[in-house]
Design an enzyme around this catalytic site. Structure first.
Site, PDB file in Angstrom:
ATOM      1  CD  GLU A  30      -5.511   5.936   0.702  1.00 36.37           C
ATOM      2  OE1 GLU A  30      -4.663   6.842   0.909  1.00 36.37           O
ATOM      3  OE2 GLU A  30      -5.466   4.839   1.279  1.00 36.37           O
ATOM      4  CG  HIS A  57      -1.788   1.199   1.351  1.00 33.96           C
ATOM      5  ND1 HIS A  57      -3.090   1.232   0.897  1.00 33.96           N
ATOM      6  CD2 HIS A  57      -1.551   2.441   1.853  1.00 33.96           C
ATOM      7  CE1 HIS A  57      -3.603   2.426   1.116  1.00 33.96           C
ATOM      8  NE2 HIS A  57      -2.691   3.183   1.709  1.00 33.96           N
ATOM      9  CD  GLU A  58       1.511   3.537   3.716  1.00 31.13           C
ATOM     10  OE1 GLU A  58       1.680   4.625   3.123  1.00 31.13           O
ATOM     11  OE2 GLU A  58       0.480   3.275   4.382  1.00 31.13           O
ATOM     12  CG  HIS A 111       0.327   6.293  -0.520  1.00 30.49           C
ATOM     13  ND1 HIS A 111      -0.663   7.094  -1.011  1.00 30.49           N
ATOM     14  CD2 HIS A 111      -0.228   5.578   0.501  1.00 30.49           C
ATOM     15  CE1 HIS A 111      -1.796   6.877  -0.319  1.00 30.49           C
ATOM     16  NE2 HIS A 111      -1.550   5.948   0.593  1.00 30.49           N
TER      17      HIS A 111
HETATM   18 ZN    ZN Z   1      -2.951   5.259   2.022  1.00 34.62          ZN
END
Ligand code: ZN
Length: 503
Positions: A297, A267-268, A271
């Site tokens: 996001e 997830h990170e 980003h």
């Molecule tokens: Zn996030």
């Protein structure tokens, strides 16, 4: 002043501001990773001094004068040119900054930092009564803030503007209506399914050193440039961009649970890949900045869920993962894939699966809207919270800690932020669908470990544009139509229909 000279002076000034900000970002990373316990008080004073410096620069009347000298000149004639975009966005930022009186800005910063610290200790103690006054104060100041910056139809729109420029409460209500109805229908079907994902296999011993290697390996394979990044352990995972060549992430490791480190890391990294894809030559100006929290996001969630939880991805990665953990020796890939996609109503947002996640956000959105429309008071928050959890998820918390006090957001004044998470899911599903039309079946690319085509597509359609287009237009240009919740609904139906054998 000559427009070109004014533009150059303004740009130099703004880039210097961005350097100060990025030093603050670095100090923020340190504060959340390795700062010694006794260093916090000094760090807080550093941040206060930096906040005063940044506020003064953002509201400096000279900025207004430079802008005036450039606006309407030949330099900004083409609205999509680098100069025109930068000037338009600098004007927007400047107007929003100067509308907030200095004493309100100071009061907000103080109340939010006190609210966040209060939340940290009082949540642990499950002390709602103690927390309430902090929340009331933050809310009162946020209402003042909304009035100060202004809005067309309602105060909540003023707050949304900080996270998702151009988004409106009324439009979000329709998005959540479509999504709420569909999510509850899919959830009902899943609850009636005979398929039971073997989630126990994820709660076996997974040595942390091996997990760390795996997180480096998978994020690197997906396209996170580790020569320009690093991965550190923290309780609450985050991504932080210091500047070009330095975009960091964190994740959290449990010795007996697989998902947290792996999916948190992916997830990170999503980003981080967005930040790494912004044009470095425009760093410190709007053309080099991420456009919104929702678009941010969309990147993290696409890599985490649409890629990282797909069967194609696991066909590629499971054979690489399995030999590294004794706990996986007897596990079949189909069972592993089902386990990482298991759906179950739960009380805690950050642990929620893809189907229930948007219901957690819907609840928060409805509550925030009611607070800002004057239909709900802070005193009645826990009752409203519990009733909504019963209604949407069929469960209700036994404590404040697992209920109304679970998120850091409200205490720190981040009203209007929650919808970004769902907008991220909405954008991600739509972008993923368009990427598939452009690139061919993505599952088969993922199965071959071929992640670069999707990343290049995102770089081309999203990353390189910085703040050139407002989020809705950016998505529309990339995906062919404005953001719509139906793509996400279809994606959820397909993925969970397959996994739970729904008809
Ligand atoms: Zn996030």
């Amino acid at each position: 002043m000559e427009p070109q000279l004014a533009y150059e002076a303004l740009k130099a000034f703004q880039i210097d501001t961005a350097y100060y900000q990025s030093l603050g970002a670095l100090a923020g990373w340190d504060q959340r990773t390795y700062i010694p316990h006794r260093g916090h008080a000094h760090r807080a004073r550093q941040f206060a001094a930096l906040a005063r410096l940044l506020h003064a620069r953002k509201t400096n009347p000279q900025v207004g004068e430079w802008l005036q000298a450039v606006e309407g000149s030949a330099l900004t004639a083409d609205p999509e040119s680098v100069e025109a975009v930068n000037v338009r966005e600098w004007r927007r930022d400047y107007e929003r900054a100067v509308r907030v009186p200095d004493d309100l800005a100071v009061a907000l910063a103080q109340a939010q930092s006190e609210g966040e610290s209060a939340w940290e200790s009082l949540r642990e103690a499950d002390d709602w009564t103690g927390f309430k006054p902090y929340l009331k104060r933050v809310l009162e100041l946020q209402r003042e803030y909304a009035e100060a910056v202004g809005y067309e139809s309602e105060p909540y729109d003023a707050l949304l503007e900080d996270y998702e420029p151009g988004e409106r409460a009324a439009r979000l209500e329709r998005v959540f209506e479509v999504l709420g109805t569909a999510s509850r229908r899919i959830l009902d079907q899943i609850m009636g399914s005979k398929v039971r994902p073997p989630v126990g296999i994820l709660h076996r011993p997974y040595p942390v050193e091996v997990q760390r290697e795996i997180v480096y390996e998978v994020t690197g394979a997906l396209g996170y440039d580790l020569e320009g990044g690093r991965i550190d352990p923290t309780a609450h995972p985050f991504e932080l961009a210091v500047g070009p060549g330095d975009v960091r992430i964190t994740t959290r490791y449990y010795p007996d649970y697989f998902n947290a480190a792996f999916f948190g890391g992916v997830h990170e990294a999503g980003h981080a890949m967005y930040e790494q894809g912004l044009p470095a030559e425009h760093w410190g100006t709007p053309m080099g900045q991420a456009v919104s929290m929702g678009v941010h996001e969309s990147q993290s969630r696409m890599w985490e869920n649409m890629v990282g939880r797909s069967l194609g991805f696991w066909r590629y990665f499971f054979p690489r993962l399995q030999p590294r953990f004794a706990s996986l020796r007897d596990v079949r890939i189909e069972d592993f894939h089902r386990a990482v996609n298991a759906v179950k109503p739960s009380l805690i947002r950050v642990e929620a699966d893809e189907v229930t996640y948007n219901l957690h956000i819907l609840i928060r959105f409805e509550i925030e809207l009611a607070l800002f429309r004057g239909q709900l008071e802070v005193d009645d928050l826990p009752d409203a919270w519990n009733a909504k959890y019963r209604y949407y998820l069929g469960i209700s918390p036994a404590s404040y800690k697992d209920g109304v006090m679970q998120d850091v957001h409200w205490g720190s004044g981040l009203f209007g932020y929650f919808p970004s998470y769902t907008l991220g899911n909405v954008y991600a599903a739509q972008l993923f669908s368009q990427a598939e039309s452009d690139l061919g079946p993505l599952e088969s690319l993922l199965e071959q470990g071929s992640f670069a085509p999707l990343l290049s597509w995102l770089r081309e359609k999203i990353h390189r544009h910085g703040r050139r287009y407002p989020p809705r237009i950016l998505v529309q240009r990339a995906a062919g139509e404005p953001p719509r919740a139906e793509y996400l609904v279809r994606y959820l139906e397909k993925r969970f229909g397959d996994i739970y054998e729904l008809d």
